[in-house]
Write a protein that holds these residues in place. Sequence first.
Motif, mmCIF file in Angstrom:
data_model
loop_
_atom_site.group_PDB
_atom_site.id
_atom_site.type_symbol
_atom_site.label_atom_id
_atom_site.label_comp_id
_atom_site.label_asym_id
_atom_site.label_seq_id
_atom_site.Cartn_x
_atom_site.Cartn_y
_atom_site.Cartn_z
ATOM 1 N N ILE A 385 0.855 -1.192 0.000
ATOM 2 C CA ILE A 385 0.000 0.000 0.000
ATOM 3 C C ILE A 385 0.892 1.244 0.000
ATOM 4 N N THR A 386 0.670 2.119 -0.971
ATOM 5 C CA THR A 386 1.416 3.383 -1.040
ATOM 6 C C THR A 386 0.447 4.507 -0.712
ATOM 7 N N ARG A 387 0.765 5.254 0.372
ATOM 8 C CA ARG A 387 -0.195 6.266 0.832
ATOM 9 C C ARG A 387 0.076 7.616 0.177
ATOM 10 N N LYS A 388 -0.894 8.498 0.404
ATOM 11 C CA LYS A 388 -0.665 9.883 -0.013
ATOM 12 C C LYS A 388 0.293 10.526 0.981
ATOM 13 N N LEU A 389 0.958 11.579 0.536
ATOM 14 C CA LEU A 389 1.803 12.329 1.470
ATOM 15 C C LEU A 389 0.897 13.032 2.455
ATOM 16 N N GLY A 390 1.145 12.866 3.725
ATOM 17 C CA GLY A 390 0.336 13.557 4.724
ATOM 18 C C GLY A 390 -0.975 12.833 4.964
ATOM 19 N N PHE A 391 -1.879 13.554 5.645
ATOM 20 C CA PHE A 391 -3.169 12.973 5.980
ATOM 21 C C PHE A 391 -4.051 12.882 4.734
ATOM 22 N N SER A 392 -4.972 11.921 4.746
ATOM 23 C CA SER A 392 -5.936 11.833 3.645
ATOM 24 C C SER A 392 -6.986 12.929 3.826
ATOM 25 N N ASN A 393 -7.912 13.041 2.860
ATOM 26 C CA ASN A 393 -8.911 14.116 2.896
ATOM 27 C C ASN A 393 -9.736 14.079 4.172
ATOM 28 N N ILE A 394 -10.001 12.869 4.640
ATOM 29 C CA ILE A 394 -10.799 12.729 5.866
ATOM 30 C C ILE A 394 -9.922 12.067 6.910
ATOM 31 N N ILE A 395 -9.818 12.719 8.061
ATOM 32 C CA ILE A 395 -8.990 12.144 9.139
ATOM 33 C C ILE A 395 -9.921 11.354 10.048
ATOM 34 N N MET A 396 -9.615 10.102 10.242
ATOM 35 C CA MET A 396 -10.457 9.262 11.090
ATOM 36 C C MET A 396 -9.910 9.270 12.508
ATOM 37 N N PRO A 397 -10.807 9.399 13.483
ATOM 38 C CA PRO A 397 -10.334 9.295 14.874
ATOM 39 C C PRO A 397 -9.769 7.900 15.105
ATOM 40 N N GLY A 398 -8.762 7.853 15.949
ATOM 41 C CA GLY A 398 -8.148 6.549 16.226
ATOM 42 C C GLY A 398 -7.070 6.187 15.233
ATOM 43 N N GLU A 399 -6.910 7.005 14.196
ATOM 44 C CA GLU A 399 -5.858 6.735 13.199
ATOM 45 C C GLU A 399 -4.519 7.115 13.832
ATOM 46 N N MET A 400 -3.603 6.162 13.910
ATOM 47 C CA MET A 400 -2.313 6.414 14.578
ATOM 48 C C MET A 400 -1.241 6.581 13.511
ATOM 49 N N ARG A 401 -0.671 7.790 13.425
ATOM 50 C CA ARG A 401 0.420 7.997 12.483
ATOM 51 C C ARG A 401 1.461 8.874 13.127
ATOM 52 N N ASN A 402 2.709 8.552 12.792
ATOM 53 C CA ASN A 402 3.787 9.426 13.237
ATOM 54 C C ASN A 402 4.911 9.305 12.227
ATOM 55 N N ASP A 403 4.665 9.914 11.071
ATOM 56 C CA ASP A 403 5.623 9.779 9.963
ATOM 57 C C ASP A 403 6.300 11.115 9.712
ATOM 58 N N LEU A 404 7.635 11.056 9.654
ATOM 59 C CA LEU A 404 8.399 12.248 9.306
ATOM 60 C C LEU A 404 8.963 12.027 7.910
ATOM 61 N N TYR A 405 8.596 12.922 6.964
ATOM 62 C CA TYR A 405 9.093 12.810 5.585
ATOM 63 C C TYR A 405 10.281 13.750 5.439
ATOM 64 N N ILE A 406 11.384 13.193 4.991
ATOM 65 C CA ILE A 406 12.602 13.992 4.770
ATOM 66 C C ILE A 406 12.947 13.915 3.283
#
Length: 1964
Positions: A385-406
């Motif tokens: 699965i390749t995600r979009k950069l950053g959050f998707s259009n709708i942020i779901m509660p409970g979604e756990m992300r902690n990604d740093l893009y360099i």
Amino acid sequence: MWIPTEHEKYGVVIASFRGTVPYGLSLEIGDTVQILEKSDGWYRGFALKNPNIKGIFPSSYVHLKNACVKNKGQFEMVIPTEDSVITEMTSTLRDWGTMWKQLYVRNEGDLFHRLWYIMNEILDLRRQVLVGHLTHDRMKDVKRHITARLDWGNEQLGLDLVPRKEYTMVDPEDISITELYRLMEHRHRKKDTPVQASNHHLFVQMKSLMCSNLGEELEVIFSLFDSKENRPISERFFLRLNRNGLPKAPDKPERQCSLFVDLGSSELRRDIYITVHIIRIGRMGAGEKKNACSVQYRRPFGCAVLSIADLLTGETKDDLILKVYMCNTESEWYQIHENIIKKLNARYNLTGSNAGLAVSLQLLHGDIEQIRREYSSVFSHGVSITRKLGFSNIIMPGEMRNDLYITIERGEFEKGGKSVARNVEVTMFVVESSSQTLKDFISFGSGEPPASEYHSFVLYHNNSPRWSELLKLPIPVDKFRGAHIRFEFRHCSTKEKGEKKLFGFSFVPLMQEDGRTLPDGTHELIVHKCEENTNLQDTTRYLKLPFSKGILLGNNNQAMKPTKESFWITSFLCSTKLTQNGDMLDLLKWRTHPDKITGCLSKLKEIDGSEIVKFLQDTLDTLFGILDENSQKYGSKVFDSLVHIINLLQDSKFHHFKPVMDTYIESHFAGALAYRDLIKVLKWYVDRITEAERQEHIQEVLKAQEYIFKYIVQSRRLFSLATGGQNEEEFRCCIQELLMSVRFFLSQESKGSGALSQSQAVFLSSFPAVYSELLKLFDVREVANLVQDTLGSLPTIMHVDDALQAVKLQCIGKTVESQLYTNPDSRYILLPVVLHHLHMHLQEQKDLIMCARILSNVFCLIKKNSSEKSVLEEIDVIVASLLDILLRTILEITSRPQPSGSTMRLQFQDVTGEFVACLLSLLRQMTDRHYQQLLDSFNTKEELRDFLLQIFTVFRILIRPEMFPKDWTVMRLVANNVIITTVLYLSDALRKNFLNENFDYKIWDSYFYLAVIFINQLCLQLEMFTPSKKKKVLEKYGDMRVTMGCEIFSMWQNLGEHKLHFIPALIGPFLEVTLIPQPDLRNVMIPIFHDMMHWEQRRSGNFKQVEAKLIDKLDSLMSEGKGDETYRELFNSILLKKIERETWRESGVSLIATVTRLMERLLDYRDCMKMGEVDGKKIGCTVSLLNFYKTELNKEEMYIRYIHKLYDLHLKAQNFTEAAYTLLLYDELLEWSDRPLREFLTYPMQTEWQRKEHLHLAIIQNFDRGKCWENGIILCRKIAEQYESYYDYRNLSKMRMMEASLYDKIMDQQRLEPEFFRVGFYGKKFPFFLRNKEFVCRGHDYERLEAFQQRMLNEFPHAIAMQHANQPDETIFQAEAQYLQIYAVTPIPESQEVLQREGVPDNIKSFYKVNHIWKFRYDRPFHKGTKDKENEFKSLWVERTSLYLVQSLPGISRWFEVEKREVVEMSPLENAIEVLENKNQQLKTLISQCQTRQMQNINPLTMCLNGVIDAAVNGGVSRYQEAFFVKEYILSHPEDGEKIARLRELMLEQAQILEFGLAVHEKFVPQDMRPLHKKLVDQFFVMKSSLGIQEFSACIQASPVHFPNGSPRVCRNSAPASMSPDGTRVIPRRSPLSYPAVNRYSSSSLSSQASAEVSNITGQSESSDEVFNMQPSPSTSSLSSTHSASPNVTSSAPSSARASPLLSDKHKHSRENACLSPRERPYSAVYPTPVEPSQRLLFNHIGDGVLPRSDPNLSAPEKAVNPTPSSWSLDSGKEAKNMSDGGKLISPPVPPRPTQTASPARHTASVSPSPAGRSPLKGSVQSFTPSPVEYHSPGLISISNSPVLSGSYSSGISSLSRCSTSETSGFENQVNEQSVAPGSGSGHSGAEEPVRRESKTPPPYSVYERTLRRPVPLPHSLAIPITAEPPALPPKPLAARSGHLENGTRRTDPGPRPRPLPRKVSQL
């Protein structure tokens, strides 16, 4: 003993039972049975598919199933207690089964196979459900699949839409109609309009890299790039390829394919690209030697780009090859994809190895879960699965992300003491606070597991490298604090060792000291110098150093030498746990800085929403904590902040966080005292609304009122729980006061400014959400009253702001949908307010969509059959308030014009359907009491009348087919049930109020009209339903048509004398009702016609009006397919019974008989029209109906309509002549007048003259196409007269030219003569118009009897062909079968004048032989008395039948009925006379044709002579002598004296003709046939001696053979071939007497030629029976032909086309087939038209192979015809004429001959015995048709040496050289002229004389018989020579000419000559 069953009620048959026992019930496996009784292992019951047949069957054959029984007893109904989906599946599959087979029959293979697949799938799913091992979720899934497939199949097969609730079928009786409508609409819309998915996903699969010289491993990096914003929008998909360009890990599919998820619709546009960067791993230079360096580097290889727009077409792009490009300079690698997108060709080119990247791409739509379900195979094999950069259009509660893009951007480095730039490689590590490197937290992209370190690619010799490589660091939150990233920079040597030397590093911490993370954006990092051996493991040594230039500039404490070297990175954090916002941190830590609270609350509005929702619970706790701390100080600030957060959640991006807030309120909120402050602040805002100038903030507050009330209510509950319910009253008062303020502000009207009304609208839109909160604290009635007061305070004026009106209505709508309204108590309180607002809006016709929705919801809550008092009262209120306005609304919106292109009136934007459902719901709920109250509520009759008219009109609208989509049968049946119930209630009011003196025609008419269209609805015609569907409808509703029919009858009977008002208007509608195939309905309705006749008779003394209307309507209704044979019988019987006792019985019977006869014809017509092709049956039927309308009914308009229907049929069948005759019928009805005619059929509005002109032209055109030019000429003249009378010379000229062209066509074009066949149709199974009648039919071109018979049998496939020609007996007439009797007949032309006139060309005569024919004939031979075996001619009689038709052929049909038949018998003697006459005529014709060179081949003459002369075959004419010339016969038949003399004459004439024929034959016979000729000559002597003829002079006693014009008279006779009584065909063999009265070569005769001819030549014997069968008799037409070419067709086709005999090669003339010469047109002196050689060649090709029609021949006495007269010379032309005048032969004058001997002019020359002296090739034009015989002296010598014929021969030549003139022109001359030596003869052209003059001098060689009293001329050829010596040679041409002149022939000057035709030299 049979006992009723208790529990065994329902079962499924598990084995087929044949039912062979007494009372046994035959059952098939799979049938369902209902069991009634049982006894000792047997059941008694019936199969549900056929409940009428009951029987017994073994119990072991049935598997019992659980079922519940309704209506126990005689009419019990059994319903299986299985899952409803299973029941539906079973019944649906049964229905599909039969239809599925039909698909195969109809050849719809595609649907057949798809349906088969679906049916198997459904059966498989059914098994899963029945097993019952599925989980609840799986069961729902299976049911969803089943219903989806059932709906698909139903839609494909055109079956009904099934209303469903959660996969279960819904019974329309159990839910309200509005709910039913919604379910139907929902399913229909789902079917029609697929919902557009908002989420999209791109599936990418890497196949391979195709490249000529790889040899190194590769990395391929996919990502999505936005060219508009110049940035990547997705993470990267990373995969490795091996040295062959294939994926490295083939066993791991997730490494080869990826799904780019969460693309929004905005990202599916043309400027989004898929970019592919390819990096190679290997040596620095691509071409370096292998041993140069062992270290491997990442180096750029190439880039490919594809626009996502190419995928939007929806097709999967399999094996797409992307071109791979490389930049020209490596330093531009970072932007190569942009250059390719912008097409900057100068900066890149194709890679040197011409690489291509093979990928597979597909765009998928829907949310990810749906994609997982639908493409399970993709996910089961594995996909990254390749995600979009950053959050998707709708942020779901409970979604756990902690990604740093360099993103590693670029660097600036110094040379470092080197002469060239460095090769820089960057290595990256993530280091935690304990100086340990974090393992596996650097992700290069999906598809590749994270690594611990990263190495950048290397750019060769570049101190300012740009990388732009994106990396993701998924570092957990707990590791974030204290961690940093370190970048190490190394120079990569390209020397042999390939070392990498460290020369510097940079670092950046991930979190600042205050807890904020590294801010997003680009950071310029300091590059710290270091050596290769520097130990960087100890992080403490460098962490104290500055890391960024930005930080350095702000930090003056650390003095550090500035560096030129820098390194840039871009960071972007996507985290649900960490924040980069300092204000947010300050607010959350408010307790540490209490002084900053006010500032923090103010800044909250500026913080990004995503930051707030990340910490939503903490933020809310903070706000209520501050409120508790100091509500006075911070109350309004906290309230504003709370409003800001609540409204933030209204945003679609954070919409999903509402449940988070709800959970917080329910579980975490603890502000028990907050409600006071919240109410206080809210009331303060509401009170300020009316004065406030700026309303924006107040509107924000009002928007948030739902959650504010939630907090108030929860706070109050917490307080109550804590205090035991203290201050309850105070709280109630606060709420009341708050709502009072609200009511006040709502009641204000905005004056001028719209701000107030906007605030009111905002409040109303969110107010209904408060009801549920208030219900938590207050009683239902209290809340209802509060709401009623609040909504009631709205201003009622409609002209206020429209937007506010709409919001008011929405508020009402939400109120009706709210939980509050579902309670009956509160509903009764709220209903008046709701209805009041609805009434206002409906009256103004505003916001109809919203009104419809509210009404639907109102009725959804009132269930059917709810007899609760509250419901009845509600209905009372609704009826009083809304029924009238609802009817008006429906009328209004249905009468609006529909938008163009809408095929269905029900557009789903349109609200008609919903209003209709509401009306039906209301009417269904109404009881007797409601109806009574309604009718009583009308004060005057006018009001009641208007209401009834209105409701009847609305019902008519509801019945329209377009009201609901065609597959909504369920909805239609419900609607009809409601309508009929209502009509039954209202008809009573009609009877009571509008009869007798109050009679109102309009309302009664409206009632009857409604009833009729109700019965005629398509959805009520149960006969069209499948048995199962019909059974369901009858069980639920009965047959509503019968109910309505009884009601019509009842109302009609009530009318009394007022019935007269509806006669004849209601005849048509009632007739339509009676045509419905429902016996009960017919029995009820047909008697009304008797009643109508009765009243009409009373009024006007007759019932002409009734008759006229019945006839008019019957035609249109029956042509639509209504009515049947049963109806005809029923109509007849019921009405005849009814009028038995009437005084007007006779006229009534007449009317009924007429109508019944019309029905018979109309039913026949309709049945015929169902056939595909146009055939005789269709045409005959139309003719029958057309004549019926004209003769019996005198209905001109219907007559004209059917004329045009018949005309169209003829055109379709290409019967152009018949089409013209048909149109002539209409033309005859019109006059040449200026009377205006209305628009009719396809004719525009025009004058009668114009229409008649149009018709004339159309008729002429059809006569032309049908080659009936003579008829066209008559019409041309008529219309020309009209043009002339109007001085319209332009059109007159055109018409005269058209007339001339028709004359040309008569002379030039070939016409085939058709054959005629008599057809008898016997038996009762034929249509009425054919039954037990005989017809004569005109055959098609080239159609023989066999072909015609086959065509008739194809048209009547069930018919039996009769094998005899006798008249059938009565048993055949009455048989329940179809018998066809077919044989050929001969046409007898009415007028013989043209046919007998001399000199009329065949082309002209042929028309009169087969046109305008009324009379036809056929002969049947039979023996009377004892049959003499020695001589059968003695007893051979002929029965001659003449048929007379009702109309002449051709006419408006190809066949007409026989009106009269006459039968006469011909005695054997008469028969013999006719046979001889015909044979003589045939011989003359053949001789003439041979003479004039019309024959290419002499074989027909040879065979004919052979057949007559060779008496050895069967006795020949000697048999006639034996039979009729004997003494016994003459004595016993004294009356036959003249006939015997005539027979003797004919015999002698035959002998003369034969002698001349042999002379001609000798001249033309080819060498190889000489022996046969010699044999014929010898046999001729024998024949003469047998006849007793020695010298002709002595024997001739009666009038001798007389040839007018010097040629034998050609008599055309025909008789059809025979068919023996037992049906076998007789094959004729020719003999002297076997030639019947037939002389034609038609297409039909060609089949039997060859064999018969051969048999004639070889002289095969045959019995006299066969000979008799060849007499004129009915037979197949193939047997009716003889072998002589008809003389009457010679002018229209080449002789080969007329069928030269098919002899073996040795019998053929050597040049007979060399060329064909068409004789297109006889050229005469009047029309000299020479034809160019090229044209002649063309004609020749056209003529070749065309088989012309011969003429039906007549006997000589009836029809003496002289076609092409010709001289009996051996060399003469075709048209030499010798007119007979008073016994003298008159010869036309001989024109002078030119002296020029070589002139190519036409001539008559003596034959020179010398051979031709010049080559044929030297002629001016090559000959088309060579002379049949080339003359050489040996041939002539052999002829002259013949002792018998020498006299004839010489006399023939000498006589003709003196006295016959040639009038041949064109082709004849070419054929006839012989090769003459130059100088031996010259031509003359007497044929061109414009005026022919008669010479009164008799011809020199006429011979007179001395023994007779009157001189009788003999044919020249048979003239008896004066001396027996051989004749002298023919005189020279000059001598001949002078001889003529001396003879006193007056010479006239010739007219102008046409250009002579070129000829072969040999012919000159």
